[in-house]
Write a protein that holds these residues in place. Sequence first.
Motif, PDB file in Angstrom:
ATOM      1  N   LEU A  62      -6.214   8.052   9.155  1.00 29.34           N
ATOM      2  CA  LEU A  62      -5.414   6.853   9.422  1.00 29.34           C
ATOM      3  C   LEU A  62      -6.159   5.590   8.995  1.00 29.34           C
ATOM      4  O   LEU A  62      -5.544   4.639   8.497  1.00 29.34           O
ATOM      5  CB  LEU A  62      -5.058   6.782  10.904  1.00 29.34           C
ATOM      6  N   GLU A  63      -7.482   5.576   9.164  1.00 24.68           N
ATOM      7  CA  GLU A  63      -8.265   4.433   8.677  1.00 24.68           C
ATOM      8  C   GLU A  63      -8.147   4.305   7.163  1.00 24.68           C
ATOM      9  O   GLU A  63      -8.008   3.188   6.635  1.00 24.68           O
ATOM     10  CB  GLU A  63      -9.723   4.603   9.090  1.00 24.68           C
ATOM     11  N   ASP A  64      -8.204   5.437   6.460  1.00 23.73           N
ATOM     12  CA  ASP A  64      -8.026   5.390   4.999  1.00 23.73           C
ATOM     13  C   ASP A  64      -6.627   4.888   4.635  1.00 23.73           C
ATOM     14  O   ASP A  64      -6.462   4.110   3.684  1.00 23.73           O
ATOM     15  CB  ASP A  64      -8.263   6.777   4.397  1.00 23.73           C
ATOM     16  N   GLU A  65      -5.618   5.344   5.398  1.00 25.50           N
ATOM     17  CA  GLU A  65      -4.247   4.896   5.125  1.00 25.50           C
ATOM     18  C   GLU A  65      -4.096   3.397   5.394  1.00 25.50           C
ATOM     19  O   GLU A  65      -3.406   2.683   4.649  1.00 25.50           O
ATOM     20  CB  GLU A  65      -3.266   5.687   5.987  1.00 25.50           C
ATOM     21  N   ILE A  66      -4.758   2.909   6.443  1.00 28.04           N
ATOM     22  CA  ILE A  66      -4.720   1.472   6.749  1.00 28.04           C
ATOM     23  C   ILE A  66      -5.315   0.673   5.598  1.00 28.04           C
ATOM     24  O   ILE A  66      -4.767  -0.352   5.171  1.00 28.04           O
ATOM     25  CB  ILE A  66      -5.462   1.199   8.071  1.00 28.04           C
ATOM     26  N   MET A  67      -6.447   1.142   5.067  1.00 26.77           N
ATOM     27  CA  MET A  67      -7.065   0.447   3.929  1.00 26.77           C
ATOM     28  C   MET A  67      -6.149   0.474   2.715  1.00 26.77           C
ATOM     29  O   MET A  67      -5.989  -0.541   2.018  1.00 26.77           O
ATOM     30  CB  MET A  67      -8.408   1.115   3.601  1.00 26.77           C
ATOM     31  N   GLU A  68      -5.510   1.603   2.455  1.00 26.10           N
ATOM     32  CA  GLU A  68      -4.601   1.712   1.313  1.00 26.10           C
ATOM     33  C   GLU A  68      -3.391   0.798   1.491  1.00 26.10           C
ATOM     34  O   GLU A  68      -2.922   0.164   0.533  1.00 26.10           O
ATOM     35  CB  GLU A  68      -4.152   3.160   1.150  1.00 26.10           C
ATOM     36  N   THR A  69      -2.885   0.696   2.731  1.00 24.94           N
ATOM     37  CA  THR A  69      -1.754  -0.207   3.001  1.00 24.94           C
ATOM     38  C   THR A  69      -2.139  -1.658   2.726  1.00 24.94           C
ATOM     39  O   THR A  69      -1.366  -2.423   2.130  1.00 24.94           O
ATOM     40  CB  THR A  69      -1.297  -0.044   4.459  1.00 24.94           C
ATOM     41  N   GLY A  70      -3.340  -2.052   3.156  1.00 30.45           N
ATOM     42  CA  GLY A  70      -3.795  -3.415   2.893  1.00 30.45           C
ATOM     43  C   GLY A  70      -3.922  -3.707   1.414  1.00 30.45           C
ATOM     44  O   GLY A  70      -3.506  -4.769   0.937  1.00 30.45           O
ATOM     45  N   LYS A  71      -4.498  -2.765   0.661  1.00 24.66           N
ATOM     46  CA  LYS A  71      -4.646  -2.965  -0.789  1.00 24.66           C
ATOM     47  C   LYS A  71      -3.279  -3.059  -1.466  1.00 24.66           C
ATOM     48  O   LYS A  71      -3.072  -3.906  -2.339  1.00 24.66           O
ATOM     49  CB  LYS A  71      -5.455  -1.812  -1.393  1.00 24.66           C
ATOM     50  N   ARG A  72      -2.355  -2.170  -1.071  1.00 18.90           N
ATOM     51  CA  ARG A  72      -1.030  -2.171  -1.692  1.00 18.90           C
ATOM     52  C   ARG A  72      -0.282  -3.463  -1.375  1.00 18.90           C
ATOM     53  O   ARG A  72       0.423  -4.018  -2.234  1.00 18.90           O
ATOM     54  CB  ARG A  72      -0.240  -0.960  -1.200  1.00 18.90           C
ATOM     55  N   THR A  73      -0.452  -3.982  -0.154  1.00 23.40           N
ATOM     56  CA  THR A  73       0.197  -5.249   0.207  1.00 23.40           C
ATOM     57  C   THR A  73      -0.327  -6.394  -0.650  1.00 23.40           C
ATOM     58  O   THR A  73       0.446  -7.221  -1.147  1.00 23.40           O
ATOM     59  CB  THR A  73      -0.042  -5.549   1.700  1.00 23.40           C
ATOM     60  N   CYS A  74      -1.657  -6.451  -0.830  1.00 16.80           N
ATOM     61  CA  CYS A  74      -2.242  -7.519  -1.654  1.00 16.80           C
ATOM     62  C   CYS A  74      -1.762  -7.415  -3.100  1.00 16.80           C
ATOM     63  O   CYS A  74      -1.473  -8.427  -3.750  1.00 16.80           O
ATOM     64  CB  CYS A  74      -3.777  -7.449  -1.589  1.00 16.80           C
ATOM     65  N   ILE A  75      -1.658  -6.188  -3.618  1.00 15.29           N
ATOM     66  CA  ILE A  75      -1.194  -6.010  -4.996  1.00 15.29           C
ATOM     67  C   ILE A  75       0.264  -6.430  -5.121  1.00 15.29           C
ATOM     68  O   ILE A  75       0.657  -7.109  -6.086  1.00 15.29           O
ATOM     69  CB  ILE A  75      -1.394  -4.542  -5.430  1.00 15.29           C
TER      70      ILE A  75
END
Length: 513
Positions: free
Chosen positions: A288-301
């Motif tokens: 879930l921590e990895d998914e949270i990081m991926e969600t943040g990156k995708r939002t910024c992109i």
Amino acid sequence: MTILYYIVAAVLGAVVALGCYIAVRKIMLKGQKDEILEKALLEAEKIKQEKIFQAKEKFLQLKSEHEQYINEKNSQIHETENRLRQKENSLNQQNSELGRKQKENDAIRENLKKQVEIVTKKSEEYDRLRAQAIEQIENIAGMSAAEAKNQLMENMKAEARSQAQSYINDVMDEARLTAGKEAKRIVINTIQRTASETAIENAVTVFNIESDEIKGRIIGREGRNIRALEAATGVEIVVDDTPEAILLSAFDPVRREVARLALHQLVVDGRIHPARIEEVVAKVQKQLEDEIMETGKRTCIDLGIHGMHIELVKLIGRMKYRSSYGQNLLQHSREVANICATMASELGLNPKVAKRAGLLHDIGKVSDEDPELPHAILGMKLAEKYKEKPEVCNAIGAHHEEIDMTSIISPLVMVGDAISGARPGARREVIESYIKRLQDMENIAKSYPGVTKTYAIQAGRELRVIVGADQVSDKDAEALSGDIAKKIQEEMVYPGQVKITVIRETRSVAYAK
């Protein structure tokens, strides 16, 4: 006598024969020696001629190479001489050009000197005539030049002040008439151009199962699997008569998601026991921590925001599992970012900076640092810590007017936050106050020494407190439950009653190697 004679004769014959043989042998050897010597002389002469011929060929070859080397050196010397001659000619031309320019400069300098002398003379003549004219004017006017100048300046100041005040009044009147219309136009255009996805989250997640047999395995012997899962995740697991469904109840969406994913993996794997439950929960938390990081990156992109610190990206991803008055915090922040960018474009400001500030304005709500600070101030400190621009930091800290606004972006973020939260159905005040009450309840329990984890369950009617067995004894655990209950009763307002359960668990672990 005859025999002796024969013997002597034989001896003499033998001697004579021997002498003849020796003579003949010498003659033969002398002939062979002359023949060998003659052959050797012929061979030596032949070798001598060959060596002389080879020496002549080598001499001719060396002579040719030497002549070629000399010719190359001569050609190089000629080329060098030609280049030097060309450079010498070029330098001579440059010297001639410099001499000509020097003469021209000297002539120009002399001409300028003459013109300066003429201008100086004319200036002196002008000053003299001007002084005479001023003296005549003063005699005619009856006042000095300084007095006339001061009087003229005072008249001009008064006239300019009057015109400026009139102009300011006109501008202010026009601004009052147009400012309200322009502000309304910008806000309305922004709202119309920004699409909203409003989602109201609740505090319950339904986990679907295939059969009641799996429900029994999830419960475990005497409910030990349920207890282990609740202790590991902090989520209340409700198993009732509802067919093919289990309810996961918790105010924190992250905990519910961890419990849901852990249950899914346990059911698929088939091995459900306390040790396996703790292992799967730890693994799911990491995923879930990895998914949270991926969600943040995708939002910024998606929003076109670059160069953001990795910790801020992680906080943006955590917004997906938080809500603000029932409104999903990530969707709210994305919406505020788009609203701020649209208004900044309408006003001729930098839309990228406005979008960045709008996305980060609520990061204080998802941070675990210093929960006593207001979320706007905490978000501003986090932005300053991770080297965001001053205007972005001020916009985050001032969007609830808790500090002074020093940037034109700050009021845009405040307005964007208000627009996003004011949409019909976007927020529910009851859910927000309920979640805040549960969080405060957990924080009160965490403030005591020895407490490792706290979970508010059953809609806030029970607070489970897990303590370290090496720090808190059984007697201390009893006193701790009473202290927490007393502090909650004094500091909080809540309906009904709250059950405080302190859990002290001793584990002994050894490894066979």
